[in-house]
Design a protein around this motif. Structure first.
Motif, PDB file in Angstrom:
ATOM      1  N   SER B  12      31.706  14.848  36.150  1.00  0.00           N
ATOM      2  CA  SER B  12      31.437  15.384  37.489  1.00  0.00           C
ATOM      3  C   SER B  12      30.315  14.628  38.201  1.00  0.00           C
ATOM      4  CB  SER B  12      31.106  16.874  37.465  1.00  0.00           C
ATOM      5  OG  SER B  12      29.763  17.090  37.128  1.00  0.00           O
ATOM      6  N   GLU B  13      29.910  13.498  37.667  1.00  0.00           N
ATOM      7  CA  GLU B  13      28.836  12.745  38.320  1.00  0.00           C
ATOM      8  C   GLU B  13      29.346  11.473  39.008  1.00  0.00           C
ATOM      9  OE1 GLU B  13      24.855  13.923  35.793  1.00  0.00           O
ATOM     10  OE2 GLU B  13      25.624  11.905  35.610  1.00  0.00           O
ATOM     11  N   MET B  14      28.500  10.967  39.899  1.00  0.00           N
ATOM     12  CA  MET B  14      28.792   9.699  40.567  1.00  0.00           C
ATOM     13  C   MET B  14      27.545   8.816  40.425  1.00  0.00           C
ATOM     14  SD  MET B  14      29.569   9.045  44.609  1.00  0.00           S
ATOM     15  CE  MET B  14      27.955   9.461  45.233  1.00  0.00           C
ATOM     16  N   ILE B  48      32.880   7.136  39.482  1.00  0.00           N
ATOM     17  CA  ILE B  48      32.896   8.607  39.370  1.00  0.00           C
ATOM     18  C   ILE B  48      33.670   9.011  38.121  1.00  0.00           C
ATOM     19  CG2 ILE B  48      32.512   9.362  41.757  1.00  0.00           C
ATOM     20  CD1 ILE B  48      35.574   9.495  42.070  1.00  0.00           C
ATOM     21  N   CYS B  50      35.812  12.164  36.943  1.00  0.00           N
ATOM     22  CA  CYS B  50      36.429  13.418  37.436  1.00  0.00           C
ATOM     23  C   CYS B  50      37.291  14.071  36.357  1.00  0.00           C
ATOM     24  CB  CYS B  50      37.340  13.134  38.616  1.00  0.00           C
ATOM     25  SG  CYS B  50      36.619  12.070  39.854  1.00  0.00           S
ATOM     26  N   ASN B  66      29.855  20.355  42.284  1.00  0.00           N
ATOM     27  CA  ASN B  66      29.788  18.914  42.479  1.00  0.00           C
ATOM     28  C   ASN B  66      31.168  18.393  42.874  1.00  0.00           C
ATOM     29  OD1 ASN B  66      29.448  16.158  42.290  1.00  0.00           O
ATOM     30  ND2 ASN B  66      28.035  16.328  40.580  1.00  0.00           N
ATOM     31  N   CYS B  68      32.443  15.642  42.671  1.00  0.00           N
ATOM     32  CA  CYS B  68      32.998  14.635  41.769  1.00  0.00           C
ATOM     33  C   CYS B  68      33.673  15.242  40.540  1.00  0.00           C
ATOM     34  CB  CYS B  68      31.930  13.629  41.363  1.00  0.00           C
ATOM     35  SG  CYS B  68      31.340  12.723  42.790  1.00  0.00           S
ATOM     36  N   GLY B  74      36.103  13.908  44.918  1.00  0.00           N
ATOM     37  CA  GLY B  74      35.193  12.928  44.318  1.00  0.00           C
ATOM     38  C   GLY B  74      35.409  11.524  44.871  1.00  0.00           C
ATOM     39  N   LEU B  75      36.681  11.097  44.924  1.00  0.00           N
ATOM     40  CA  LEU B  75      36.954   9.741  45.396  1.00  0.00           C
ATOM     41  C   LEU B  75      36.615   9.619  46.886  1.00  0.00           C
ATOM     42  CD1 LEU B  75      37.917   6.876  44.985  1.00  0.00           C
ATOM     43  CD2 LEU B  75      40.280   7.665  45.096  1.00  0.00           C
ATOM     44  N   HIS B  77      34.357  11.238  48.420  1.00  0.00           N
ATOM     45  CA  HIS B  77      32.891  11.232  48.472  1.00  0.00           C
ATOM     46  C   HIS B  77      32.336   9.844  48.137  1.00  0.00           C
ATOM     47  CE1 HIS B  77      28.900  12.881  48.361  1.00  0.00           C
ATOM     48  NE2 HIS B  77      28.735  12.585  47.090  1.00  0.00           N
ATOM     49  N   LEU B  78      32.880   9.239  47.086  1.00  0.00           N
ATOM     50  CA  LEU B  78      32.420   7.901  46.681  1.00  0.00           C
ATOM     51  C   LEU B  78      32.692   6.880  47.802  1.00  0.00           C
ATOM     52  CD1 LEU B  78      31.424   5.761  44.617  1.00  0.00           C
ATOM     53  CD2 LEU B  78      33.690   5.783  43.593  1.00  0.00           C
TER      54      LEU B  78
END
Lengths: 283, 162
Positions: B12-14, B48, B50, B66, B68, B74-75, B77-78
């Protein structure tokens, strides 16, 4: 089963003594915190770790918890029991397993992840399972890998050839190679440590819950939790995802895809926090 | 001599970097997707990690949410973060790994495959092409992005380039 494995099981014949002493003190109706404090004074590292893990598993509680009484009052007995188990087992579970390709702490972190998922599933399923039993079962289910790691190394090349076939299950491969699989060893250890026989049965059949003669429900919960931990990327080593998720088990628990996704999504902050509080995270 | 520094990207992090010494790594991918996006002109890249295909309704405190965790949010957001750094869509190199499955998972919930479908949908919506992929099967993967040259490896030993 070969003699090396038997010897290793015998050598691991007792739980850390502090765990038993602590559990007997905390299970009584009126908890004597003075006795617990005096017991924990001999284990300062343990107390600190418990407080850190306790804070993390409860979404970062206030930082003023300094002793066991504060911890129990704020988090409840179950979480304190869990955190003690996690902390006590760290020295046993944190070693590097070279065959399974687990770096330092990775097996321990997988155990934490399976335990928390197992507990969450026990709350969602229509079974009457004590959440702490589910936690304990999930935590101990793969402990047998420690015993098998060295033995499997000797059969590395033949196992890898078989693993190339996509339909090969790793627990069956362990049994075919060594006459026993990690789930059976985990169950034997749990039995030797004096844990409930129903719990050890559930651990024994956590890769094939349909074969469990009793405690089918707990075996099913641990089965799903252990697989979810693998899917999540925590519990996988060299064997990859060579395990199966039993369709029957998922249906029996009464969960669908949405429930499973929800379980993942709702547990990830707790699991991430717990793993971070236990040191370097290799999730 | 240059010493690389490895940044671990948790579930769940980037992580985004323009430091050529950085290597952004996801140590173990199961059914999760590890997505690497790199701009070779600006030499900026991000990774990322996910777990689920799309955002679902969950009961967790807002501060723990989050984007991500989900491929879709997530994508996006990145990509948004990289564009804020001045990266242009046409320069982006997108590589993806993970999406593995248990032996019989096709019959049950096939999370890895659904993650990849969600990934393709976001790529299409953003008019991006998949540069390389290492997806599916029962194998565990490690994804690393080297910020200096944009090289991505997905093998556990780090030797195989996708």
């Amino acid at each position: 089963m070969n003699q090396n494995i038997e010897r290793k099981i015998q050598n691991a014949s007792s739980l850390p003594p502090v765990l038993n002493q602590f559990y007997s003190l905390i299970q009584s109706k009126y908890i004597d915190y003075k006795k617990i404090e005096s017991l924990m004074k001999s284990y300062p590292r343990l107390l600190n770790e418990m407080i850190n893990i306790g804070k993390a598993t409860c979404y970062g509680t206030p930082h003023h918890i300094k002793n066991i009484e504060g911890l129990v009052n704020l988090l409840g007995k179950d979480i304190v029991n869990q955190t003690l188990l996690i902390s006590c087992m760290k020295p046993i579970l944190s070693s590097k397993l070279s065959y399974y390709h687990f770096e330092e702490n990775q097996l321990w972190q997988h155990c934490i992840c399976s335990a928390l998922l197992s507990q969450q599933l026990s709350l969602m399923a229509n079974f009457h399972i004590e959440p702490f039993q589910a936690f304990l079962g999930g935590f101990l289910a793969d402990i047998g890998k420690i015993i098998l790691d060295e033995e499997l190394k000797e059969h590395k090349s033949s196992i890898e050839k078989k693993l190339d076939k996509n339909d090969c299950l790793f627990d069956e491969l362990e049994e075919e190679t060594l006459g026993i699989n990690h789930a059976q060893i985990s169950a034997t250890l749990a039995e030797n440590w004096g844990l409930d026989s129903a719990l050890s049965q559930a651990i024994k059949y956590h890769h094939n819950p349909e074969e469990a003669e009793n405690n089918y429900e707990l075996a099913t919960i641990i089965h799903i939790a252990s697989n979810l931990s693998i899917i999540r990327g925590n519990g996988i080593g060299k064997e990859g995802l060579h395990y199966k998720l039993c369709d029957h088990a998922v249906k029996k628990v009464g969960l669908d895809i949405n429930d499973i996704e929800k379980t993942f999504a709702e547990t990830y902050p707790i699991i991430n926090e717990a793993l971070l509080s236990t040191g370097e995270n290799h999730d | 001599m240059k010493q690389n520094q490895e940044t671990i990207v948790l579930l769940s992090e980037m992580a985004i970097s323009d430091n050529p010494k950085d290597i952004l790594t996801i140590p173990k991918l199961g059914a999760c997707l590890g997505i690497s996006v790199y701009d070779p002109i600006k030499k900026i890249g991000g990774v990322i990690h996910c777990l689920l295909p799309q955002k679902i309704k969950i009961h967790v405190p807002m501060k723990f949410f989050n984007p991500c965790l989900f491929v879709e949010t997530g994508l996006n957001h990145l990509l948004k973060c990289l564009k804020e750094e001045g990266c242009k869509n046409e320069n982006l190199i997108v590589q993806v790994a993970g999406g593995a499955k248990l032996i019989n998972e096709d019959e049950i919930f096939n999370l890895g495959y659904r993650n990849f479908i969600s990934f393709r949908k976001v790529m299409w919506e953003n008019k991006l092409l998949i540069h390389q992929k290492d997806i599916g099967s029962n194998k565990v993967r490690k994804l690393s992005l080297n910020i200096e040259n944009g090289q991505v490896t997905t093998n556990l030993k780090g030797a195989l380039e996708i």
